[in-house]
Scaffold this active site. Structure first.
Site, PDB file in Angstrom:
ATOM      1  N   HIS A 223       0.858  -1.182   0.000  1.00  0.00           N
ATOM      2  CA  HIS A 223       0.000   0.000   0.000  1.00  0.00           C
ATOM      3  C   HIS A 223       0.893   1.231   0.000  1.00  0.00           C
ATOM      4  CE1 HIS A 223       0.809   0.648   4.235  1.00  0.00           C
ATOM      5  NE2 HIS A 223      -0.010   1.659   4.271  1.00  0.00           N
ATOM      6  N   TYR A 277      -5.799   7.826   4.675  1.00  0.00           N
ATOM      7  CA  TYR A 277      -5.517   8.281   6.029  1.00  0.00           C
ATOM      8  C   TYR A 277      -4.375   9.280   5.976  1.00  0.00           C
ATOM      9  CZ  TYR A 277      -1.706   4.811   5.907  1.00  0.00           C
ATOM     10  OH  TYR A 277      -0.596   4.070   5.572  1.00  0.00           O
ATOM     11  N   ASP A 577     -17.674 -26.235  23.578  1.00  0.00           N
ATOM     12  CA  ASP A 577     -18.763 -27.033  24.137  1.00  0.00           C
ATOM     13  C   ASP A 577     -18.972 -28.197  23.187  1.00  0.00           C
ATOM     14  OD1 ASP A 577     -19.961 -25.475  22.111  1.00  0.00           O
ATOM     15  OD2 ASP A 577     -21.914 -25.546  23.102  1.00  0.00           O
TER      16      ASP A 577
END
Length: 850
Positions: A223, A277, A577
């Site tokens: 990136h 960003y 479980d």
């Protein structure tokens, strides 16, 4: 930090001295481990990995509790260390859909304990970030403890504070694995014998795993990031660029490490609508982009450092910055930044890079002990944001057997390295799925979203029948599992008055057919494909003693008996479980759920079994039909000579019978709270089993039933789902499962469970129902009392049999009493709700015992 040669022997070797490796070593020594050696192929502390090319931005909020908790722990740890800039973080909205998403951010942050999350108006955003064009945004989400870590300074701090020994410029050439155990790490500077080894090589994770014969699904992806020349708009900000890496050995372009070490003075920001960003680096501005086509890197082609090249950095590809190549974005990174931050439009760039980091097929980290090699641990696919937390979790797991943070045990089902299905290690698969996760990093992913690639990898014997019945397939563990069937669309009209509409976000990818299948099963009979569930055969002369040791319940049972039990870790947390079936004196069948259950639970049993006990995970070896509903006995009796009456085949019993010509292990158990059976048969008989039941049940209006109906039916009965309601972060007493524990037996986790019982159980699971709404509550949304968060939604659905919206939550004991009024926040709305006793449906078990 050492300049001498690595030792010939050490207890623990950590491979990789980046953010994760240093965190693991620091936390191991903090917990008392004395003989820890860390090695890295690069110089120290600037190793050449992603830890030193990353801008260090930390946004903590995630829909995942463990991701949020790990991030917050990281921010507190590094803040106390003085290597974290707590400048706050602001996520911007440039669309109404994103504003809705930011409201979810506030709800997740509230649920998971992040301090003071806040929605901001456009004017409030620009008070914090004056360079943002106010006309381009609708608002923002502000998290005041977000910020940025100084990567190089943090690595130096870890190395100084840890009593581990660190060795740079040390290339791992092999892992000596013999007899299923790791014996040594072989390097170009000598062999290091060891008892255990941690892989913290991130970008090189696949290659490291290959040295041990493991196919780890770790996909490297590029990136982009740029840093401008100094800007007039930031001229008042001080800068130390030029001095940050003085005296350090830096591979490749020194400017990258130099600028990444320069901290922000303003909140870090991101524009997720355009996959961007940003943060300031003193008087310059850094801008990062996921806004381009996925640039996958062959995991075998990561390479090494050189004077000209940092191994985890590729050359900047300008076309991916200036042209719109992301298939879900209309604008290029530069165009979107120019609109959002107009001052950047004509700026020159001092630094450019295509940095590499990694993704797994589901986008989550790969943490914990590997299954195939004892003593070999994984700490992979972890970013700076979560590195401190996962280092602590992994160290606790290694030292004490319990993955935890100081706040308590954590849920590991979604991060466990053993969760990946058998096909996940095929390179094309995990590279493609990693690419998809990269593409989705800043996308708004719809509830129950399904991938469209690499489908039909695993299908049940009923697959073609299900296709003919119009099955809507969801993928689970690679299996194609029907969520509902178009064949049942006629049932919607039959039950229309009992199926409320679900609008908005809660209704996306949800069909009213799921509700109709639920109601039909309660009144008639349905067939549910349980092939994703797995059987584990436990056999041998010591099988009973072994299961008695690992099961929380008493499994000294007669042949033909069935017992519900739990597997616990040393801290009393719920590993699984299970249903235990005794088929013969020395033969048991243990059944567990789908998804990642076969890998995690089956491997755990294998690891703990003595040589006198054989454990065989039959994932795909058996196929199973859940035959449920009040007419299920009538249908089954038509197909078998066996006595399936209530007296002849009681609840929680098993028989080996024939259904038509098909040999079946029939269990009288039901996960939906109705009369019914699980019919387990060898896979090759599956198609015939389906046909036999289907043909004999036509006059009974037998219907296929999908996973959507199962979800709402099991919540009405209060049946737990591992990985959702129960996990390693809860014990059986908190989870309302004391009946699955026999304290008169000795089992793993008993001592911790007794201590918890003696100390008092402060938190308990409980159902709640909405007072005046039929909306479905979504997981991760806060449960409030007097405006304060006391829990969050574990799972929610509409209970079509009881006519109420149900959510399950853990709350402090003082709020767990039935009748307590609470509120739930979901999708920006606040709903009144009431704590209820469980089960909500058929509390006397009249239906299931008929």
């Amino acid at each position: 930090m050492s300049t001498s040669d690595p030792p010939e022997r050490t207890e623990t070797v950590v491979i990789g001295a980046g953010a994760v490796g240093c965190s693991v070593a620091y936390h191991l020594t903090e917990l008392g481990a004395e003989d820890v050696t860390v090695i890295d192929q690069g110089p120290l502390p600037v190793t050449g990995g992603s830890s030193v090319h990353a801008p260090g931005i930390m946004f903590q909020t995630s829909p995942s509790k463990i991701q949020t908790k790990a991030a917050h722990y990281t921010s507190r740890l590094l803040s106390d260390a003085g290597v974290y800039d707590e400048v706050g973080g602001i996520e911007l909205a440039r669309s109404e859909e994103r504003m809705d998403f930011l409201r979810r951010r506030v709800e997740w942050a509230t649920s998971y304990g992040l301090p003071e999350p806040e929605l901001l108006s456009p004017e409030e955003v620009t008070e914090h970030l004056p360079m943002v064009n106010e006309d381009e945004i609708l608002g923002g989400y502000y998290s005041p403890t977000d910020g940025r870590v100084d990567g190089i300074a943090a690595l130096q701090w870890y190395m100084q504070e840890s009593s581990a020994d660190f060795y740079g410029d040390t290339q791992v050439t092999d892992l000596d694995v013999e007899g299923g155990e790791v014996n040594a790490v072989v390097t170009d500077r000598g062999r290091i014998d060891c008892d255990r080894c941690v892989m913290a090589t991130n970008n090189w994770g696949y290659q490291t795993g290959q040295l041990a014969g493991l196919d780890l699904p770790i996909a490297p992806v590029e990136h982009q990031y740029v840093v401008t020349e100094p800007m007039e708009e930031l001229s008042d900000e001080e800068t130390a660029v030029g001095d940050n890496t003085t005296g350090l050995d830096v591979p490749g372009d020194r400017d990258i490490a130099e600028y990444m070490s320069e901290g922000p003075t303003r909140p870090v920001g991101r524009d997720q609508d355009n996959s961007l960003y940003f943060r300031n680096h003193g008087d310059a501005l850094g801008m990062g982009s996921y806004n381009h086509e996925t640039l996958s890197v062959d995991p075998d082609d990561m390479g090494e450092n050189s004077e000209e090249r940092q191994a985890s950095v590729r050359g900047f590809t300008e076309e991916h910055w200036t042209k719109p190549t992301h298939r879900n974005r209309e604008k290029s990174a530069k165009q979107a930044f120019d609109e959002l931050l107009p001052a950047t439009e004509d700026q020159e760039y001092a630094v450019t890079e295509n940095g590499i980091f990694v993704f797994t097929p589901d986008g989550m980290p790969a943490v914990g002990p590997t299954a195939a090699v004892d003593g070999l641990w994984s700490g992979l696919a972890i970013w700076w944001t979560h590195s401190g937390g996962y280092g602590r979790i992994l160290a606790e797991w290694m030292e004490n057997g319990v993955p935890r943070l100081p706040s308590g045990p954590v849920d590991t089902g979604g991060i466990h390295v053993q969760r990946f299905e058998p096909h996940a290690g095929e390179k094309d698969f995990f590279v493609d799925r990693g690419a998809k996760r990269y593409e989705q990093v800043y996308s708004i992913v719809e509830p129950r979203w399904q991938p469209d690639d690499h489908r039909t990898l695993r299908t049940s014997p009923f697959y073609h029948q299900q296709q003919e019945l119009g099955a809507e397939f969801y993928q689970s563990g690679g299996w194609e599992s029907p969520q509902y069937y178009e064949e049942n669309a006629d049932l919607v009209e039959r039950y229309a008055d009992r199926i409320p509409e679900q609008d908005g976000w809660q209704g996306i990818n949800r069909s009213p057919i799921e509700a109709a299948e639920h109601l039909h099963t309660r009144e008639n009979v349905s067939m549910f494909d349980m092939t994703t569930f797995s059987s584990i055969m436990v056999e041998g002369s010591d099988a009973e003693a072994f299961l008695q040791r690992v099961c929380s319940n008493d499994v000294e049972i007669d042949v033909g008996q069935v017992r519900y039990s739990l597997l616990l870790n040393e801290g009393g947390g719920i590993l699984a479980d299970i249903t235990v079936v005794r088929l013969d004196d020395d033969e048991y069948m243990v059944t567990t759920g789908g998804g990642n259950s076969p890998q995690i639970h089956g491997n755990w049993l294998k690891e703990h079994a003595p040589e006198t006990v054989s454990v065989t995970v039959e994932e795909g070896g058996k196929t199973t039909i859940g035959l449920w509903g009040p007419k299920s006995r009538l249908l089954l009796q038509r197909c078998t000579d066996a006595d399936v009456s209530n007296s002849g085949f009681p609840y929680f019993r098993a028989k080996q019978i024939y259904v038509g010509e098909v040999p079946v292990i029939a269990l009288r158990v039901s996960y939906v709270g109705e009369l019914g059976w699980e019919l387990w048969a060898p896979t090759e008989y599956g198609q015939k089993l389906w046909e036999t039941l289907w043909e004999e049940g036509q006059d009974l209006d037998v219907r296929p039933m999908g996973g959507g109906a199962l979800s709402s039916m099991r919540l009405e009965k209060g049946y737990r789902l591992w990985g959702t309601d129960i996990d390693t972060d809860s014990n059986p007493l908190e989870a309302g499962l004391p009946f699955a524990v026999d304290m008169d037996t000795d089992f793993i986790g008993k001592e911790a469970l007794q201590a918890a019982k003696d100390a008092g159980i402060d938190n308990r699971i409980t159902p709640l129902t909405l007072d005046d709404s039929t909306d479905i509550m979504l997981s991760g949304r806060p449960v409030l009392k007097d405006g304060e968060a006391i829990g969050y939604v574990q799972a929610g659905d509409f209970g079509y049999s009881i006519g109420e919206s149900i959510a399950y939550t853990y709350v402090p004991d003082e709020y767990a009493e039935a009748g307590t009024s609470v509120q739930v926040q979901c999708e920006g709305e606040t709903y009144d709700a009431t704590i209820r006793d469980e089960p909500l449906f058929d509390p006397g078990r009249d239906k299931i015992l008929r």
